[in-house]
Write a protein that holds these residues in place. Structure first.
Motif, PDB file in Angstrom:
ATOM      1  N   CYS A 235       0.829  -1.209   0.000  1.00  0.00           N
ATOM      2  CA  CYS A 235       0.000   0.000   0.000  1.00  0.00           C
ATOM      3  C   CYS A 235       0.857   1.251   0.000  1.00  0.00           C
ATOM      4  O   CYS A 235       1.869   1.319   0.705  1.00  0.00           O
ATOM      5  N   ALA A 236       0.428   2.243  -0.758  1.00  0.00           N
ATOM      6  CA  ALA A 236       1.109   3.535  -0.758  1.00  0.00           C
ATOM      7  C   ALA A 236       0.379   4.468   0.196  1.00  0.00           C
ATOM      8  O   ALA A 236      -0.853   4.548   0.177  1.00  0.00           O
ATOM      9  N   VAL A 237       1.154   5.146   1.040  1.00  0.00           N
ATOM     10  CA  VAL A 237       0.552   6.131   1.947  1.00  0.00           C
ATOM     11  C   VAL A 237       1.396   7.411   1.900  1.00  0.00           C
ATOM     12  O   VAL A 237       2.572   7.383   1.536  1.00  0.00           O
ATOM     13  N   GLU A 238       0.755   8.497   2.278  1.00  0.00           N
ATOM     14  CA  GLU A 238       1.409   9.804   2.219  1.00  0.00           C
ATOM     15  C   GLU A 238       2.391   9.992   3.382  1.00  0.00           C
ATOM     16  O   GLU A 238       3.455  10.574   3.226  1.00  0.00           O
ATOM     17  N   THR A 239       2.016   9.502   4.565  1.00  0.00           N
ATOM     18  CA  THR A 239       2.802   9.745   5.782  1.00  0.00           C
ATOM     19  C   THR A 239       2.845   8.484   6.653  1.00  0.00           C
ATOM     20  O   THR A 239       2.018   7.572   6.496  1.00  0.00           O
ATOM     21  N   ALA A 240       3.776   8.512   7.627  1.00  0.00           N
ATOM     22  CA  ALA A 240       3.823   7.403   8.591  1.00  0.00           C
ATOM     23  C   ALA A 240       2.566   7.424   9.464  1.00  0.00           C
ATOM     24  O   ALA A 240       2.108   6.376   9.933  1.00  0.00           O
TER      25      ALA A 240
END
Ligand code: MLT
Ligand code: ZN
Length: 479
Positions: A235-240
């Protein structure tokens, strides 16, 4: 044979006495063999030894230890030599012998009803996993170096790895132990009981002692049922922080099915794509962070794939996840795992890097990453933070890659300052400076600061009581 000294402590007489115990196959004295065993894979330490002793069974280990004890010669026990902290390298002065566990390589017993395996120290973790799988069981411990790392070393350092979120660390899997003590006594503790409440838990003293109290020669490990369904997504996410949100969603949905929840930075993943042949991103475009989530269940027809998609759909709709790929086959699953497993190797190929194997409470991982990244950038402009690792248990490898134009030797010489910067943030969140790699030769200097006072004093008393002459893996763990 004249009793010529090879080093201040190792004599030809001792070498010949050892040869008489282990035979020709059990003794390597050729410089090409001893050189390989004298260096760690990270090339942080280069020691020297006159012999690598390879006993074939526990009795031979005990006899070798007795000979060395009589001669006052220290022993460095070595399994796959995959330590991240130089835990299995001998000293530079050639005064120590290396004892390899490689020939202690039998699975002595595997019982699918008791769900235990009795296994010798030199079996690789991978071979142990395969042996368990042949009997429909799972040995639930997985680390990047499992093809080379041996069970003895895995237990000696209490390895963690990818499945801690579900099954705990190596220590949580140990029911019994067999070990050779510094005077050559064999401790036969290979019980396979789920309940055994009989005084001090000695096996746990040896697990995590990094070879400083004795030599683990065999162990009884707990097994679990082999999963019937496994589902993996990248999965790609913007932030931790979004990664943490995703973790909470999976926990709320079915916490018992999470078998791994791993975080990767965009930069670290780009190193993998660049340096590791055939690595490909299973998404259309790169992102600042990625998550590998794995669900597994021993229940048949549990609909795990549907479960995974349901959580991902919710997260996509809420904007928590930007994009995701669900593995459609074993090959795709392996390819996704490879992107994660090759992080260390890719970082090595990219240039010099300083490792920080730290942990904080899971809920603090995003704040830790953000603050530690800022602290390192302020310390050294151009430094490249590549945090990754076991987000589901709070263990982040906050590794730092050298600035592009920096001299690697100069960069590595700054390691204490860099590590200290990261650790200021670790302290703030009540974390640990060594989550799963152990202390080895790299971190004893940090022990007084982090474990000083009563804790370190007690460790020293234990060491003095069990190994009063300091012959087991000197210079490791304790400062
Ligand atoms: C891993 O999880 O891949 C290793 O423990 C990481 C490291 O290189 O620090
Ligand atoms: Zn790790």
């Amino acid at each position: 044979m004249p009793d010529t000294a090879i080093s201040p402590t190792v004599t030809m007489q001792l070498i010949e006495a050892i040869r008489a115990v282990v035979g020709e196959r059990g003794l390597l004295t050729d410089p090409s063999d001893t050189a390989a065993a004298s260096e760690d894979w990270r090339r942080l330490y280069k020691g020297r030894t006159s012999a690598v002793v390879r006993p074939a069974n526990t009795e031979e280990v005990a006899a070798v230890v007795r000979l060395c004890a009589a001669a006052g010669v220290p022993i460095v026990t070595q399994g796959g030599n995959t330590s991240m902290v130089g835990g299995a390298v001998p000293a530079e002065d050639g005064s120590e012998l290396v004892l390899s566990t490689a020939r202690l390589n039998r699975v002595r017993d595997l019982d699918p009803v008791d769900m235990t395996m009795t296994i010798e120290a030199g079996v690789t973790l991978k071979a142990a996993q395969l042996a368990a799988a042949e009997h429909g069981c799972l040995l639930p411990l997985s680390i990047s170096s499992e093809g080379t790392a041996q069970i003895g070393g895995v237990l000696a350092v209490n390895a963690g790895g990818n499945n801690t979120v579900r099954y705990g660390n190596a220590r949580d899997l140990v029911l019994g132990l067999e070990a050779v003590l510094p005077d050559g006594t064999i401790w036969h503790g290979l019980r396979r009981l789920r309940k055994d409440n009989t005084g001090y838990c000695l096996r746990q003293l040896f697990v995590g002692s990094e070879g400083t109290l004795g030599i683990i020669t065999a162990a009884v490990l707990k097994l679990v049922p082999q999963p019937k369904e496994v589902a993996v997504a990248f999965c790609a996410v913007e932030t931790a922080a979004a990664a943490l949100d995703l973790f909470a969603r999976f926990q709320a949905h079915d916490v018992a099915s999470i078998s791994a929840f791993e975080l990767m930075s965009g930069l670290g993943t780009s190193f993998v794509l660049q340096h590791i042949p055939n690595a490909t991103l299973p998404l259309d475009r790169p992102a600042p962070f990625y998550v590998l989530v794995e669900l597994a269940t021993p229940r048949p027809n549990a609909g795990l794939r549907g479960s995974l998609e349901e959580v991902l759909e919710g997260a996509l709709a809420a904007g928590v996840v930007i994009d995701a790929a669900v593995a459609e086959s074993d090959a795709q699953r392996a390819a996704i795992w490879r992107l994660r497993e090759e992080h260390s190797e890719a970082q090595k190929r990219e240039g010099a890097s300083v490792k920080n194997d730290v942990s904080v409470p899971v809920s603090k991982v995003p704040a830790f990453i953000e603050e530690a990244t800022a602290a390192c950038a302020a310390l050294m402009p151009g430094i490249r933070a590549v945090p990754f690792g076991h987000m589901g248990d709070g263990n982040i490898h906050f590794n730092l890659e050298q600035p592009l134009d920096a001299d690697p030797v100069w960069f590595l010489a700054q390691d204490h300052a860099i590590v200290e910067k990261v650790n200021e943030v670790v302290r703030k969140y009540d974390g640990s400076f060594s989550a799963e790699h152990g202390i080895g030769k790299l971190k004893p200097y940090m022990m007084p600061d982090w474990r000083g006072g009563a804790e370190l004093a007690l460790m020293r008393r234990i060491k003095d009581a069990i190994d009063p002459r300091g012959l087991m893996n000197p210079g490791k763990v304790l400062p």
